[in-house]
Write an enzyme that holds these catalytic residues in place. Structure first.
Site, mmCIF file in Angstrom:
data_model
loop_
_atom_site.group_PDB
_atom_site.id
_atom_site.type_symbol
_atom_site.label_atom_id
_atom_site.label_comp_id
_atom_site.label_asym_id
_atom_site.label_seq_id
_atom_site.Cartn_x
_atom_site.Cartn_y
_atom_site.Cartn_z
ATOM 1 C CG HIS A 1 -0.680 -0.077 2.529
ATOM 2 N ND1 HIS A 1 0.294 0.712 3.087
ATOM 3 C CD2 HIS A 1 -1.175 -0.824 3.541
ATOM 4 C CE1 HIS A 1 0.396 0.428 4.381
ATOM 5 N NE2 HIS A 1 -0.475 -0.502 4.678
ATOM 6 C CG HIS B 1 -5.075 -6.026 12.278
ATOM 7 N ND1 HIS B 1 -5.871 -4.917 12.138
ATOM 8 C CD2 HIS B 1 -3.918 -5.733 11.603
ATOM 9 C CE1 HIS B 1 -5.219 -4.008 11.427
ATOM 10 N NE2 HIS B 1 -4.054 -4.487 11.077
ATOM 11 C CD GLU C 1 -3.602 -2.824 7.225
ATOM 12 O OE1 GLU C 1 -3.107 -2.845 8.367
ATOM 13 O OE2 GLU C 1 -3.237 -2.039 6.322
ATOM 14 C CG ASP D 1 -1.824 -6.977 6.085
ATOM 15 O OD1 ASP D 1 -2.877 -6.456 6.486
ATOM 16 O OD2 ASP D 1 -0.732 -6.791 6.647
ATOM 17 C CG HIS E 1 -1.621 -0.456 12.599
ATOM 18 N ND1 HIS E 1 -1.598 0.177 11.386
ATOM 19 C CD2 HIS E 1 -1.817 -1.757 12.330
ATOM 20 C CE1 HIS E 1 -1.733 -0.703 10.408
ATOM 21 N NE2 HIS E 1 -1.864 -1.879 10.970
ATOM 22 C CG ASP F 1 -0.050 -5.387 11.702
ATOM 23 O OD1 ASP F 1 0.355 -6.291 10.950
ATOM 24 O OD2 ASP F 1 -0.970 -4.620 11.394
ATOM 25 C CE1 TYR G 1 4.888 -4.197 9.704
ATOM 26 C CE2 TYR G 1 4.671 -3.455 11.970
ATOM 27 C CZ TYR G 1 4.140 -4.061 10.851
ATOM 28 O OH TYR G 1 2.846 -4.517 10.879
ATOM 29 C CG HIS H 1 3.531 -8.451 8.835
ATOM 30 N ND1 HIS H 1 3.101 -8.854 7.595
ATOM 31 C CD2 HIS H 1 2.637 -7.523 9.248
ATOM 32 C CE1 HIS H 1 1.989 -8.188 7.276
ATOM 33 N NE2 HIS H 1 1.680 -7.382 8.273
HETATM 34 FE FE1 FEO Z 1 -2.191 -3.795 9.944
HETATM 35 FE FE2 FEO Z 1 -0.235 -6.265 8.751
HETATM 36 O O1 FEO Z 1 -1.764 -5.253 8.871
#
Ligand code: FEO
Length: 407
Positions: A24, A78, A80, A82, A145, A164, A196, A229
């Site tokens: 993104h 979460h 999001e 991903d 986040h 995350d 990050y 991640h």
């Molecule tokens: Fe906030 Fe890895 O997504």
């Protein structure tokens, strides 16, 4: 990909995305991973999913261990995309599973996947789920986040699934910190941590400090942190917690970065003597040109260093577009505890350096004044002034940095 057992009957079933370079708009030079986890207990439980591009890979990973129909619970820490965008595919295979999610997570998921008949169980901090031998405890982490965010603690495994938080965009064959260090280096991983943090978490330092304190007060014992991640922390989870506390408190190196752009090389010609002036005062300095480096790299270097100088030529009485874009984005990340100043070349009316200083003031950073401007191309005398400007910046920076010596 092969599932990897990270604790007894708890498996990593994620995906390594070796090729992603644009996340993104955040340039991920090292690729990334989308980690998710499967608990093979009495009640089979999946924690998070992966990016939708890899939904079939995720299904195959799970099939190595169990028929997806047997998944009873799915925890979405979460929403999001991903981490949550493969949920529709997973639910096709496991239609009877119950999704454990925060209230705001459910609202968000409803906006991503309209009209589903999925079963949800809305959870809040302190709620638990028994899978058999394991007890999952949910801890909301709003705005870390996203508003929906939470983490999951598995008491009997001393394992924190941290979504995350504590992650890094790092594709690697290594799954664990000790494996990574044996084939790469601690510096490489630390660089990914700072990258990050700076690009994703910089605005949330106070919240991060508070949440870590809350976890410490709860007395949760864990010997492994598994983020969504990058590398899983099994050898030294304390390292990443301490590193996050430092970053959240605004810890920086006594160093400077010059972030600039240029039209006809005049502002560029100013950068070099400025850098020499800084360096000769004993402060390491890097130079980053915006149009030849990803903005995310400039953000990382900004956050790593205590001081930053912004170089911008004037165009139409305002800042050069790439510099204006950088400062606009930086302002949204709400930086703190950094010293900043500006310089640049102009042809007739000027205006860019003045505009840059107005942005610095809005950000509430420590401002090094006055800025330095040169008309057209810097002469030998101008370059001498640039050198002195760099020296003076470094002198002030050393004084300013001393305020943070206890971090
Ligand atoms: Fe906030 Fe890895 O997504």
């Amino acid at each position: 990909m092969k599932p990897i057992e990270i604790k007894p009957d708890i498996y990593w079933v994620g995906v390594v995305d070796w090729s992603i370079r644009d996340f993104h708009g955040y340039i991920t030079q090292n690729g990334t991973t989308y980690n998710n986890y499967l608990i093979m207990d009495r009640d089979v439980t999946l924690l998070d999913t992966v990016k939708h591009d890899f939904d079939q890979v995720a299904v195959d990973n799970i099939k190595h261990l169990v028929d997806l129909k047997k998944i009873k619970n799915i925890v979405i820490n979460h929403i999001e995309p991903d981490h949550a965008s493969s949920i529709a595919t997973i639910m096709e295979h496991a239609p009877d599973a119950t999704i454990y999610i925060t209230e705001r997570g459910k609202k968000g998921l409803d906006r991503h996947f309209y009209g589903t008949s999925w079963k949800f169980k809305v959870v809040k901090s302190g709620d638990t789920l028994s899978t058999g031998k394991y007890t999952l405890t949910f801890l909301e982490t709003p705005m870390l986040h996203w508003p929906d965010s939470m983490v999951t603690y598995i008491k009997e495994a001393k394992l924190l699934i941290s979504q995350d938080a504590f992650g890094q965009h790092m594709a690697s064959a290594a799954r664990f910190d000790d494996e990574f260090f044996s084939c790469h280096s601690q510096f490489e991983l630390d660089d990914a941590i700072v990258d990050y943090y700076a690009n994703i978490l910089m605005p949330f330092g106070k919240l991060i400090e508070g949440k870590i304190e809350e976890v410490v007060k709860l007395g949760l014992e864990f010997d492994m942190i598994a983020p969504d991640h990058g590398i899983i922390w099994r050898k030294d989870p304390g390292y990443i917690i301490n590193r996050y506390l430092e970053l959240a408190k605004g810890k920086a190196d006594l160093s400077a970065v010059i972030i600039y752009d240029t039209m006809w090389h005049s502002t560029e010609l100013m950068s070099d003597p400025i850098m020499n002036g800084i360096k000769d005062e004993g402060v390491p300095c890097k130079i980053i040109k915006l149009r030849t480096n990803p903005m995310s790299q400039a953000i990382k270097e900004f956050w790593r260093s205590r001081g930053c100088l912004i170089g911008t030529p004037t165009i139409n009485n305002v800042m050069f577009p790439s510099v204006a874009g950088f400062l606009y984005h930086l302002g949204g990340l709400r930086p703190k505890d950094r010293m900043i100043g500006g310089f640049g070349s102009y042809g007739w009316g000027g205006g860019a350096v003045k505009e840059a200083y107005a942005r610095f003031a809005q950000m509430g950073l420590e401002v090094f004044e006055p800025g330095l401007q040169v008309v057209y191309r810097p002469s030998a005398e101008d370059r001498e002034k640039c050198y002195e400007f760099g020296q003076n910046f470094a002198k002030r920076l050393k004084e300013y940095h001393a305020k943070f010596e206890n971090i």
